[in-house]
Design a protein around this motif. Structure first.
Motif, short mmCIF file in Angstrom:
data_model
loop_
_atom_site.label_atom_id
_atom_site.label_comp_id
_atom_site.label_asym_id
_atom_site.label_seq_id
_atom_site.Cartn_x
_atom_site.Cartn_y
_atom_site.Cartn_z
N GLU A 297 2.83 14.48 -2.22
CA GLU A 297 3.67 15.45 -2.91
C GLU A 297 5.04 15.62 -2.25
N LEU A 298 5.19 15.13 -1.03
CA LEU A 298 6.47 15.25 -0.32
C LEU A 298 7.11 13.88 -0.08
N ALA A 299 6.65 12.86 -0.78
CA ALA A 299 7.25 11.53 -0.65
C ALA A 299 8.74 11.61 -0.99
N GLY A 300 9.57 11.11 -0.09
CA GLY A 300 11.01 11.20 -0.25
C GLY A 300 11.64 12.19 0.69
N CYS A 301 10.82 13.05 1.32
CA CYS A 301 11.35 13.94 2.36
C CYS A 301 12.00 13.09 3.44
N ASP A 302 13.04 13.61 4.10
CA ASP A 302 13.80 12.81 5.06
C ASP A 302 12.89 12.06 6.04
N LYS A 303 12.03 12.81 6.70
CA LYS A 303 11.05 12.22 7.61
C LYS A 303 9.70 12.90 7.37
N ILE A 304 8.64 12.19 7.69
CA ILE A 304 7.29 12.75 7.57
C ILE A 304 6.50 12.29 8.80
N THR A 305 5.99 13.24 9.57
CA THR A 305 5.20 12.88 10.75
C THR A 305 3.72 13.03 10.41
N ILE A 306 2.97 11.96 10.65
CA ILE A 306 1.62 11.83 10.12
C ILE A 306 0.64 11.44 11.23
N SER A 307 -0.52 12.06 11.23
CA SER A 307 -1.56 11.73 12.22
C SER A 307 -2.17 10.37 11.91
N PRO A 308 -2.76 9.71 12.90
CA PRO A 308 -3.30 8.35 12.69
C PRO A 308 -4.35 8.25 11.59
N ASN A 309 -5.22 9.24 11.46
CA ASN A 309 -6.27 9.14 10.43
C ASN A 309 -5.68 9.15 9.02
N LEU A 310 -4.59 9.92 8.82
CA LEU A 310 -3.96 9.94 7.49
C LEU A 310 -3.08 8.72 7.28
N LEU A 311 -2.49 8.18 8.35
CA LEU A 311 -1.77 6.91 8.23
C LEU A 311 -2.73 5.82 7.76
N ASP A 312 -3.93 5.83 8.32
CA ASP A 312 -4.94 4.83 7.95
C ASP A 312 -5.33 4.97 6.48
N GLU A 313 -5.47 6.21 6.02
CA GLU A 313 -5.85 6.44 4.62
C GLU A 313 -4.76 5.96 3.67
N LEU A 314 -3.50 6.21 4.02
CA LEU A 314 -2.39 5.75 3.18
C LEU A 314 -2.32 4.22 3.17
N GLU A 315 -2.60 3.61 4.30
CA GLU A 315 -2.53 2.16 4.41
C GLU A 315 -3.62 1.49 3.56
N ASN B 171 0.84 -1.19 0.00
CA ASN B 171 0.00 0.00 0.00
C ASN B 171 0.88 1.24 0.00
N GLN B 172 0.26 2.42 0.00
CA GLN B 172 1.04 3.65 -0.09
C GLN B 172 1.81 3.93 1.19
N LEU B 173 1.33 3.49 2.33
CA LEU B 173 2.09 3.67 3.56
C LEU B 173 3.37 2.85 3.52
N ASP B 174 3.25 1.62 3.05
CA ASP B 174 4.42 0.75 2.90
C ASP B 174 5.41 1.37 1.90
N ALA B 175 4.90 1.90 0.80
CA ALA B 175 5.76 2.54 -0.20
C ALA B 175 6.44 3.78 0.37
N LEU B 176 5.69 4.56 1.13
CA LEU B 176 6.25 5.78 1.72
C LEU B 176 7.40 5.45 2.67
N LYS B 177 7.25 4.36 3.42
CA LYS B 177 8.30 3.95 4.35
C LYS B 177 9.59 3.57 3.64
N SER B 178 9.50 3.22 2.35
CA SER B 178 10.70 2.89 1.59
C SER B 178 11.43 4.14 1.11
#
Length: 385
Positions: free
Chosen positions: A293-311, A58-65
């Motif tokens: 739009e910021l995928a690849g930024c060093d770190k990204i801090t994300i609220s739980p509701n948006l983590l769920d949407e990415l997942e 999913n996109q959360l998994d991809a973002l973590k890469s």
């Protein structure tokens, strides 16, 4: 504005585990025959074979890469659910987490540990529970550190944002409280508001080996000054910048033109082009489009509701930021001084307003937590009588 280039600053080393995802370039020289070269190139398993494409769930998994994903919450169950590398807190998140009924025991424990009692408080003390609130933030941080493999950010009292020395003293106190729990400082970020006084406090703390997370960051001037001060990490706010422009212009913004996204992109490119080691951790998102739009930024801090949407999203995720593609037309702002900071930051009306508002909101939630502690303490006194 034309800016003169000054003597480059030396920068600082990034602590282990916090390096941005930078592709290593290694050269390899080998004496091989033309025939061997052709055979190896043709071989599916040879050194010239293309690496297999990675399929992400999913996109959360991809973002973590691409980026280090950080949970923007103090709620333990949610942190356990999404398996982030780090976790950030602030006075608002601490209050939200600790005001939940199931966490009341943390408040009672902190009050029990405090040696003062209401009848022994000195007259004229305006905030008798501010120290207990510090202990609570550390207690919550310790619990989060049991779940995340990386670091936890703990914020200095927002009421001290315009006092350099008070900020330094409070930061050292928080580190002492963590040390009492046998927590190494290398697992903690001390969060400071990015006022000029906060940035100067960061400069002094970093020299003592205490890593700082500079928060409430809205202007390019703040970002440049934080890097010049040797901050380990900055948290530029995306959503709050967009909120201001949305209210001012009366319109919505597509993710690629979002003013908050463009601000972080500019800061990231400036840091990478000038080889600053300060980590960019994008924060304060209103929607997943901003995150993408910021995928690849060093770190990204994300609220739980948006983590769920990415997942839940299984579409491919494109990398948008990388050190190799970074470029900037801004000369390096070395040896930033207060007058220059005030001139550059003060010229950005949005940043001035949002910094002031952010400090006030965090201070208000700090007061709510202290008022909650006071009500529990008073209730205990009445129960004992």
């Amino acid at each position: 504005m034309a800016l003169l280039r000054n003597r480059p600053s030396t920068g600082r080393l990034t602590p282990r585990g916090d390096e941005p995802h930078v592709a290593a370039r290694r050269s390899c020289t080998r004496n091989i025959s033309a025939r061997a070269y052709i055979e190896e190139k043709a071989s599916p398993g040879g050194p010239f074979a293309k690496p297999p494409s990675v399929v992400h769930k999913n996109q959360l998994d991809a973002l973590k890469s691409m980026s280090v994903v950080v949970a923007d919450t103090g709620e333990l169950d949610l942190v356990k659910k999404y398996h982030p590398q780090d976790c950030t807190t602030n006075p608002s998140l601490v209050y939200k987490a600790l005001s939940m009924a199931e966490n009341r025991h943390y408040l009672e424990k902190a009050l029990a540990q405090d040696k003062r009692s209401p009848e022994h408080m000195k007259p004229g003390v305006l905030r008798p529970y501010s120290g207990v609130a510090d202990q609570l933030s550390v207690d919550l941080g310790c619990e989060l550190l049991k779940v995340v493999p990386g670091r936890v950010s703990t914020e200095v009292d927002a009421n001290l944002s315009y006092s350099m020395q008070a900020t330094v003293d409070k930061a050292l106190r928080l580190i002492e409280l963590y040390a009492a729990h046998s927590i190494d400082p290398s697992r903690i970020y001390i969060k400071l508001a990015s006022t000029w006084e906060g940035i100067e406090a960061c400069r002094r703390l970093e020299r003592q080996g205490i890593n700082c997370n500079m928060t409430l960051l809205f202007s390019f001037a703040q970002a440049a000054a934080c890097a010049d001060a040797g901050a380990t990490l900055i948290s530029p706010f995306v959503g709050r910048i967009m909120d201001w422009y949305k209210a001012k212009e009366g319109r919505d913004f597509a993710p690629h033109e979002d003013p908050g996204v463009l601000s972080v992109r500019r800061i990231y490119n400036y840091y990478k082009a000038h080889h600053y080691k300060t980590i960019v951790m994008a924060a304060s998102f209103r929607n997943v489009g901003e995150i993408r739009e910021l995928a690849g930024c060093d770190k990204i801090t994300i609220s739980p509701n948006l983590l769920d949407e990415l997942e839940k999203n299984t579409e491919p995720l494109e990398r948008k930021l990388s050190p190799e593609r970074a470029s900037t037309d801004v000369l390096k702002l070395s040896h930033m001084h207060e007058d220059l900071f005030n001139k550059l930051h003060g010229a950005d009306q949005m940043a001035v307003e949002k910094l002031k508002q952010g400090i006030e909101l965090f201070a208000a939630d700090q007061k709510r937590l202290e008022d909650l502690l006071a009500s529990i303490a008073m209730g205990k006194v009445r129960e004992n009588h």
